[in-house]
Structures are given as structure tokens and as C-alpha cells.
Design a protein around this motif. Structure first.
Motif, PDB file in Angstrom:
ATOM      1  N   THR A 114     -18.462  -1.761  -6.279  1.00  0.00           N
ATOM      2  CA  THR A 114     -18.201  -0.337  -6.081  1.00  0.00           C
ATOM      3  C   THR A 114     -19.292   0.472  -6.763  1.00  0.00           C
ATOM      4  OG1 THR A 114     -15.805  -0.802  -6.150  1.00  0.00           O
ATOM      5  CG2 THR A 114     -16.477   1.492  -6.368  1.00  0.00           C
ATOM      6  N   PRO A 115     -20.318   0.896  -6.005  1.00  0.00           N
ATOM      7  CA  PRO A 115     -21.372   1.707  -6.632  1.00  0.00           C
ATOM      8  C   PRO A 115     -20.835   2.944  -7.338  1.00  0.00           C
ATOM      9  CG  PRO A 115     -22.111   0.907  -4.510  1.00  0.00           C
ATOM     10  CD  PRO A 115     -20.657   0.512  -4.627  1.00  0.00           C
ATOM     11  N   THR A 116     -19.745   3.536  -6.807  1.00  0.00           N
ATOM     12  CA  THR A 116     -19.202   4.735  -7.452  1.00  0.00           C
ATOM     13  C   THR A 116     -18.323   4.402  -8.656  1.00  0.00           C
ATOM     14  OG1 THR A 116     -17.525   4.779  -5.693  1.00  0.00           O
ATOM     15  CG2 THR A 116     -19.410   6.254  -5.461  1.00  0.00           C
ATOM     16  N   PHE A 117     -18.320   3.143  -9.079  1.00  0.00           N
ATOM     17  CA  PHE A 117     -17.764   2.760 -10.377  1.00  0.00           C
ATOM     18  C   PHE A 117     -18.641   3.371 -11.482  1.00  0.00           C
ATOM     19  CE2 PHE A 117     -17.897  -0.039 -14.071  1.00  0.00           C
ATOM     20  CZ  PHE A 117     -16.579  -0.441 -14.266  1.00  0.00           C
ATOM     21  N   GLU A 141     -35.045   6.650   3.654  1.00  0.00           N
ATOM     22  CA  GLU A 141     -33.621   6.723   3.964  1.00  0.00           C
ATOM     23  C   GLU A 141     -32.846   5.999   2.871  1.00  0.00           C
ATOM     24  OE1 GLU A 141     -31.109   4.708   7.389  1.00  0.00           O
ATOM     25  OE2 GLU A 141     -31.979   6.581   8.142  1.00  0.00           O
ATOM     26  N   PHE A 142     -32.121   6.754   2.059  1.00  0.00           N
ATOM     27  CA  PHE A 142     -31.355   6.191   0.954  1.00  0.00           C
ATOM     28  C   PHE A 142     -29.865   6.298   1.275  1.00  0.00           C
ATOM     29  CE2 PHE A 142     -34.844   7.706  -2.248  1.00  0.00           C
ATOM     30  CZ  PHE A 142     -35.746   6.834  -1.666  1.00  0.00           C
ATOM     31  N   SER A 143     -29.134   5.225   1.003  1.00  0.00           N
ATOM     32  CA  SER A 143     -27.705   5.195   1.327  1.00  0.00           C
ATOM     33  C   SER A 143     -26.920   4.469   0.241  1.00  0.00           C
ATOM     34  CB  SER A 143     -27.479   4.504   2.679  1.00  0.00           C
ATOM     35  OG  SER A 143     -27.997   3.178   2.656  1.00  0.00           O
ATOM     36  N   PHE A 144     -25.634   4.745   0.197  1.00  0.00           N
ATOM     37  CA  PHE A 144     -24.779   4.042  -0.765  1.00  0.00           C
ATOM     38  C   PHE A 144     -23.359   3.944  -0.224  1.00  0.00           C
ATOM     39  CE2 PHE A 144     -24.013   8.449  -1.813  1.00  0.00           C
ATOM     40  CZ  PHE A 144     -22.715   8.511  -2.281  1.00  0.00           C
ATOM     41  N   GLU A 145     -22.614   3.015  -0.827  1.00  0.00           N
ATOM     42  CA  GLU A 145     -21.213   2.808  -0.468  1.00  0.00           C
ATOM     43  C   GLU A 145     -20.340   3.490  -1.511  1.00  0.00           C
ATOM     44  OE1 GLU A 145     -20.893  -1.436  -0.342  1.00  0.00           O
ATOM     45  OE2 GLU A 145     -22.550  -1.601   1.094  1.00  0.00           O
ATOM     46  N   GLY A 146     -19.359   4.265  -1.046  1.00  0.00           N
ATOM     47  CA  GLY A 146     -18.468   4.960  -1.969  1.00  0.00           C
ATOM     48  C   GLY A 146     -17.019   4.570  -1.746  1.00  0.00           C
ATOM     49  N   HIS A 147     -16.295   4.428  -2.822  1.00  0.00           N
ATOM     50  CA  HIS A 147     -14.844   4.182  -2.743  1.00  0.00           C
ATOM     51  C   HIS A 147     -14.153   5.539  -2.728  1.00  0.00           C
ATOM     52  CE1 HIS A 147     -10.849   2.801  -3.396  1.00  0.00           C
ATOM     53  NE2 HIS A 147     -11.180   1.592  -3.837  1.00  0.00           N
ATOM     54  N   PRO A 148     -13.389   5.854  -1.681  1.00  0.00           N
ATOM     55  CA  PRO A 148     -12.765   7.186  -1.598  1.00  0.00           C
ATOM     56  C   PRO A 148     -11.859   7.528  -2.776  1.00  0.00           C
ATOM     57  CG  PRO A 148     -12.639   6.067   0.513  1.00  0.00           C
ATOM     58  CD  PRO A 148     -13.133   5.052  -0.470  1.00  0.00           C
ATOM     59  N   ASN A 150     -12.402   6.877  -5.964  1.00  0.00           N
ATOM     60  CA  ASN A 150     -13.063   7.216  -7.237  1.00  0.00           C
ATOM     61  C   ASN A 150     -14.404   7.918  -7.075  1.00  0.00           C
ATOM     62  OD1 ASN A 150     -14.980   5.232  -6.672  1.00  0.00           O
ATOM     63  ND2 ASN A 150     -14.067   3.705  -8.032  1.00  0.00           N
ATOM     64  N   THR A 151     -14.822   8.217  -5.843  1.00  0.00           N
ATOM     65  CA  THR A 151     -16.070   8.963  -5.651  1.00  0.00           C
ATOM     66  C   THR A 151     -15.835  10.424  -6.027  1.00  0.00           C
ATOM     67  OG1 THR A 151     -16.771   7.489  -3.859  1.00  0.00           O
ATOM     68  CG2 THR A 151     -17.833   9.641  -3.980  1.00  0.00           C
ATOM     69  N   THR A 152     -16.681  10.940  -6.896  1.00  0.00           N
ATOM     70  CA  THR A 152     -16.514  12.324  -7.349  1.00  0.00           C
ATOM     71  C   THR A 152     -17.524  13.237  -6.659  1.00  0.00           C
ATOM     72  OG1 THR A 152     -18.093  12.126  -9.181  1.00  0.00           O
ATOM     73  CG2 THR A 152     -15.794  11.494  -9.625  1.00  0.00           C
ATOM     74  N   TYR A 153     -17.230  14.511  -6.684  1.00  0.00           N
ATOM     75  CA  TYR A 153     -18.159  15.503  -6.145  1.00  0.00           C
ATOM     76  C   TYR A 153     -19.489  15.433  -6.892  1.00  0.00           C
ATOM     77  CZ  TYR A 153     -19.962  19.976  -4.447  1.00  0.00           C
ATOM     78  OH  TYR A 153     -20.740  20.947  -3.850  1.00  0.00           O
ATOM     79  N   GLU A 154     -19.409  15.222  -8.190  1.00  0.00           N
ATOM     80  CA  GLU A 154     -20.614  15.174  -9.023  1.00  0.00           C
ATOM     81  C   GLU A 154     -21.509  13.984  -8.632  1.00  0.00           C
ATOM     82  OE1 GLU A 154     -17.771  17.791 -10.565  1.00  0.00           O
ATOM     83  OE2 GLU A 154     -17.507  15.626 -10.217  1.00  0.00           O
ATOM     84  N   ALA A 192     -10.357  12.107   3.297  1.00  0.00           N
ATOM     85  CA  ALA A 192     -10.700  13.432   3.819  1.00  0.00           C
ATOM     86  C   ALA A 192     -11.472  14.236   2.777  1.00  0.00           C
ATOM     87  CB  ALA A 192      -9.433  14.175   4.240  1.00  0.00           C
ATOM     88  N   LYS A 193     -11.030  14.164   1.543  1.00  0.00           N
ATOM     89  CA  LYS A 193     -11.649  14.948   0.461  1.00  0.00           C
ATOM     90  C   LYS A 193     -13.116  14.574   0.282  1.00  0.00           C
ATOM     91  CE  LYS A 193     -10.445  13.813  -3.689  1.00  0.00           C
ATOM     92  NZ  LYS A 193      -9.593  13.584  -4.880  1.00  0.00           N
ATOM     93  N   VAL A 194     -13.393  13.263   0.166  1.00  0.00           N
ATOM     94  CA  VAL A 194     -14.784  12.855  -0.081  1.00  0.00           C
ATOM     95  C   VAL A 194     -15.652  13.079   1.154  1.00  0.00           C
ATOM     96  CG1 VAL A 194     -14.244  11.247  -1.944  1.00  0.00           C
ATOM     97  CG2 VAL A 194     -14.259  10.410   0.414  1.00  0.00           C
ATOM     98  N   THR A 195     -15.061  12.939   2.356  1.00  0.00           N
ATOM     99  CA  THR A 195     -15.821  13.179   3.587  1.00  0.00           C
ATOM    100  C   THR A 195     -16.226  14.641   3.684  1.00  0.00           C
ATOM    101  OG1 THR A 195     -14.669  11.368   4.719  1.00  0.00           O
ATOM    102  CG2 THR A 195     -15.774  13.005   6.105  1.00  0.00           C
ATOM    103  N   PHE A 196     -15.292  15.547   3.402  1.00  0.00           N
ATOM    104  CA  PHE A 196     -15.606  16.982   3.454  1.00  0.00           C
ATOM    105  C   PHE A 196     -16.600  17.374   2.363  1.00  0.00           C
ATOM    106  CE2 PHE A 196     -11.353  17.492   5.713  1.00  0.00           C
ATOM    107  CZ  PHE A 196     -11.960  17.658   6.955  1.00  0.00           C
TER     108      PHE A 196
END
Length: 454
Positions: A114-117, A141-148, A150-154, A192-196
Motif C-alpha cells: 500500500t503506497p499510501t501507507f 508519466e508518474f503513477s501510484f496505487e492508492g487504498h481508498p 487511507n489515501t488522504t487529500y494531502e 467516491a471521496k478519494v476519486t473526487f
């Protein structure tokens, strides 16, 4: 789809993120020195032309998801972050010391685990540390995987500021019963929150990963998941088959019984139902198990026949050299594969001793390179040709003979020194690739190695 076709072709088979596949790597002929020579050759050929790719494995997760086959370390102790980041950056410096000039990075993908760990500060330290020794390519092109959960806005904002424009969120399925079975309690509002947030910040490609064939999953679950997914309108989707391989993953995939899994025609109906709905909502099928809106770079790459596939999955941009950093990461120089130690403590020991943590790999011979090209063509463009002399190999007549039945079943068309996969053949791309897999043909597995193809 005819049930008889599924019964005929649903056999264990590789996913072909590489060729040769990992179980068929010739480890006896591989040495770290050969890997370094292969790395340096590929770097000299490609750095100034296209740049290179980095895959960075971030292995920590706070809880175990029983569908997952990734190399991970389960912990809630976030004090592990800093040591790991420092080890990855030291590994990167060891690689940079071997290169003839400053690397130009075209792609970065943060995977896991979980990168967003990882905290905002540690993610920033990681990326800044990479670019202390490198430059960004023009069209990076930079990309990452996020867990909905625990991914924060910050985190999203910081990674955006560091150049990331693609993010993929693991969704799997929204049904509570399915989530409970796979130990992934993840409400729709979290996704929905992290997608928006990602849309608001400015990410240009937002992806969702959903899975079919999970325990207790029904047609109604798939419809509900796709409907909810469409309401958020991600740019691309991975909609892939659950790989049930408990003999590899141990007790992590024993949170349910085998009879709880949809099988054969029932499982395929889950995919066909989801595919039909996705098509209705404007998603185009890309290669194997992927979908994208026409506005997404993945669709454009597929449309222009520029799609590429490697250990990171499908990519809209192709680089010849991919360096994998972190525990268990796999590197690919095109001429060779190399995998890091899978054990975290041993990985640290090798890094502390100023050694590359590579412990196994495969040097591709000329035959491997030809077959690799054919399998890449089939998985990326759904066709391959041997009209050019360098793509012909002596076993080709036998390969074509083994595909006769698939041609009779109208899964492929063979004419004019070319194979094209039909729409009916899409579910069987892996089976078609297996016909070209000379390592698999010469030595069939004696034990369970692969998940089912359909």
C-alpha cells in the motif's frame, strides 16, 4: 458464450506480464554480473532516446486482503517507513553508480503493498531522493496505487505537486458479503471521496481496479459495482479475474472455501455482464482485462497500436529499461529480467552491505526475444505476424498446427503470415499466448503454478 468453449479452454496458464514467465527463468545461467552488463547495454541504447522506467515496491499494509498475491508486510507500525525509504534510495544510488550518465526517467510507478501507507513527508523524500540523481523526461508519466480507506487529500496533493498524474484505487467489489470474505471492508463513500479529490486536484487519469470471480460474488454484485463505478466515471479500469492460487499464497487465500467461488461459465458470465455494462457507459476494452474511456491515454495508445505491457501492467508509453527498486521488485532490461530478494530483512542486509539485492533472474536468448515479441503483440494489439524474417522461428509450423482448433472455434484468424484474435477470442488471449510459449510446451508443470485462464 458457449459453455463448451469455456470448459475446453479454461486451464491453468500464465498471465504473461513477462516472457519467459518467472517459473521458467533459467536461474542457473543467471549471474548478477550478467544482469549488470545487460542493464548497462540497455541503458546506453535507450536513456537518451526514450528514458527509463522505475517501479518502486512499497510493501507495507495495515491489514491482509485475502485476494491479494503481492509481496507485503502487514503492520500498523509506521516507524518502519523511514528505514525502508532510505534503503530504496540507497539501492537507487547503487544503480546510478553503474550507469554511464544521469538517468532520464520517463515512468515511475509506486506499487505495493500500500503506497499510501507512507506519510506525505516520506513519499516526498522518496521522490526527491530519486531526482537528486536523475532528470525527468519531457513527457513523463508518474503513477501510484492508492487504498481508498487511507489515501488522504494531502498525499494526493503532494504526489500531484511532485509530478504524478495517474492514480489507481483498488475497489474489487462493493458487496458487503464479498468484502468480508476477502477482508477488504471498503464503503463506496471512501472510494467516491478519494476519486473526487483526485479529480479536484487535477489528476488526468484516475483508475479503479475491480475483480470478478471473488467468493460469494453474484451477477447482481457485478452490476452494482459497475453501476457505482460509472457514477464516479474513472478514466480507466482494470476488470480482471481473481487468481485463486492458495498453493502459492498460503493461508492468505483460505478465508473462504473453494465452493464459495464462482467457476467456469458462471465466472465468465460475471465478466461478460460487466463488460457489456462498461461498453454501454463508454468504456473500450483494451488488451486483456482493461477498459478505458476514449479520452484516456491507454485508449489512445491501444488505438495507435502503441500499447506496451510489462510487470507494471499495460502502459501508454514504452521504455526499453525498467529498474525495480525495493523488496521483491523485478527489473527488465529487455534482454534480461532480475528480481530482488523477497525477504525484507535479507533485502536490508544486502543494501547495508552495498550490494544490489538481486537474487535471481533470466538472460533472454534469441528465441526468447522472438517469442516475447509475439506474446507482447498478442496481448497488446491482439495480433502478431511473422512476415519479417526476424520474427520467424523454427517451431512456428508446430505452433500454428496447435492453434488449428482455436481457428475452427473462430477464436483466431490465420492468414497472410499473421494471426488475428477475433472478438470471440478475446477471453482466450492467454490460451493463444500459451501456444507460442515454447518453455511451457517443452516442460509442462508437474505441480500447480498458474491460475485458470478464463
Amino acid at each position: 458464450m458457449e459453455i463448451s468453449l469455456i470448459q475446453k479452454y479454461n486451464v491453468p496458464g500464465p498471465r504473461y506480464t513477462s516472457y519467459p514467465t518467472v517459473p521458467y527463468w533459467n536461474e542457473n545461467d543467471f549471474t548478477q554480473q550478467k544482469w549488470i552488463e545487460s542493464l548497462q547495454k540497455s541503458f546506453a541504447e535507450s536513456n537518451s532516446k526514450n528514458g527509463i522506467s522505475l517501479y518502486i515496491h512499497l510493501p507495507f499494509c495495515e491489514s491482509m486482503c485475502t485476494f491479494c498475491g503481492c509481496n507485503k508486510r502487514i503492520t500498523k507500525n509506521h516507524s518502519v517507513e523511514e528505514k525502508y525509504i532510505q534503503a530504496v534510495l540507497k539501492e537507487w544510488s547503487l544503480y546510478c553508480n553503474l550507469l554511464s550518465e544521469r538517468p532520464i526517467i520517463k515512468e515511475i510507478h509506486l506499487g505495493g503493498g500500500t503506497p499510501t501507507f507512507f506519510s506525505v513527508n516520506n513519499l516526498e523524500n522518496l521522490i526527491n531522493g530519486i531526482f537528486n540523481l536523475a532528470e525527468k523526461a519531457e513527457n513523463y508519466e508518474f503513477s501510484f496505487e492508492g487504498h481508498p480507506n487511507n489515501t488522504t487529500y494531502e498525499q494526493l496533493k503532494k504526489l500531484y505537486d511532485l509530478g504524478f498524474r495517474r492514480v489507481s484505487f483498488g475497489v474489487q467489489d462493493y458487496a458487503e458479503k464479498v468484502q468480508k470474505a476477502i477482508h477488504r471492508n471498503q464503503p463506496f463513500h471512501n472510494v467516491a471521496k478519494v476519486t473526487f479529490w483526485a479529480k479536484e486536484i487535477g489528476y488526468t487519469s484516475i483508475g479503479h481496479d475491480i475483480i470478478f470471480g471473488l467468493p460469494f460474488q453474484t451477477i447482481e454484485n457485478v452490476i452494482d459495482t459497475v453501476e457505482k463505478t460509472n457514477s464516479l466515471k474513472p478514466d480507466r479500469l482494470a476488470f480482471y479475474s481473481y487468481a485463486h492460487v492458495p498453493w502459492i499464497k498460503g493461508n492468505g487465500q483460505r478465508g473462504f472455501n473453494d465452493e464459495d467461488l464462482p467457476k467456469d461459465a458462471e465466472k465468465r458470465e460475471l465478466y461478460e455482464t460487466g463488460k457489456k455494462l462498461l461498453s454501454k457507459y463508454g468504456y473500450h476494452e483494451i488488451g486483456m482485462d482493461h477498459f478505458a474511456l476514449a479520452s484516456d491515454s491507454l485508449y489512445k495508445a491501444a488505438h495507435n497500436k502503441e500499447l506496451h505491457r510489462n510487470f507494471m501492467g499495460y502502459s501508454a508509453s514504452k521504455t526499453q529499461l525498467m529498474i525495480g527498486l525495493g523488496v521483491s521488485s523485478i527489473s527488465d532490461s529487455w534482454y534480461s529480467f532480475a528480481q530482488n530478494n523477497k525477504n525484507l530483512e535479507e533485502y536490508y542486509q544486502l543494501i547495508d552491505a552495498d550490494q544490489l539485492p538481486v537474487v535471481k533472474g533470466h538472460i533472454l536468448n534469441n528465441e526468447d526475444l522472438i517469442i516475447r515479441k509475439h506474446i507482447l503483440n498478442l496481448t497488446c494489439t491482439l495480433e502478431t505476424s511473422w512476415s519479417a524474417d526476424f520474427l520467424y522461428f523454427k517451431e512456428l509450423p508446430d505452433v500454428l498446427m496447435s492453434l488449428n482448433e482455436m481457428e475452427r472455434d473462430q477464436l483466431i484468424v490465420i492468414e497472410n503470415n499473421k494471426i488475428s484474435i477475433t472478438e470471440a477470442g478475446r477471453p482466450f488471449v492467454r490460451n493463444i499466448c500459451m501456444a507460442f510459449d515454447l518453455h511451457l510446451k517443452r516442460k509442462s508443470p508437474e505441480t500447480n503454478l498458474f491460475s485458470m485462464t478464463v
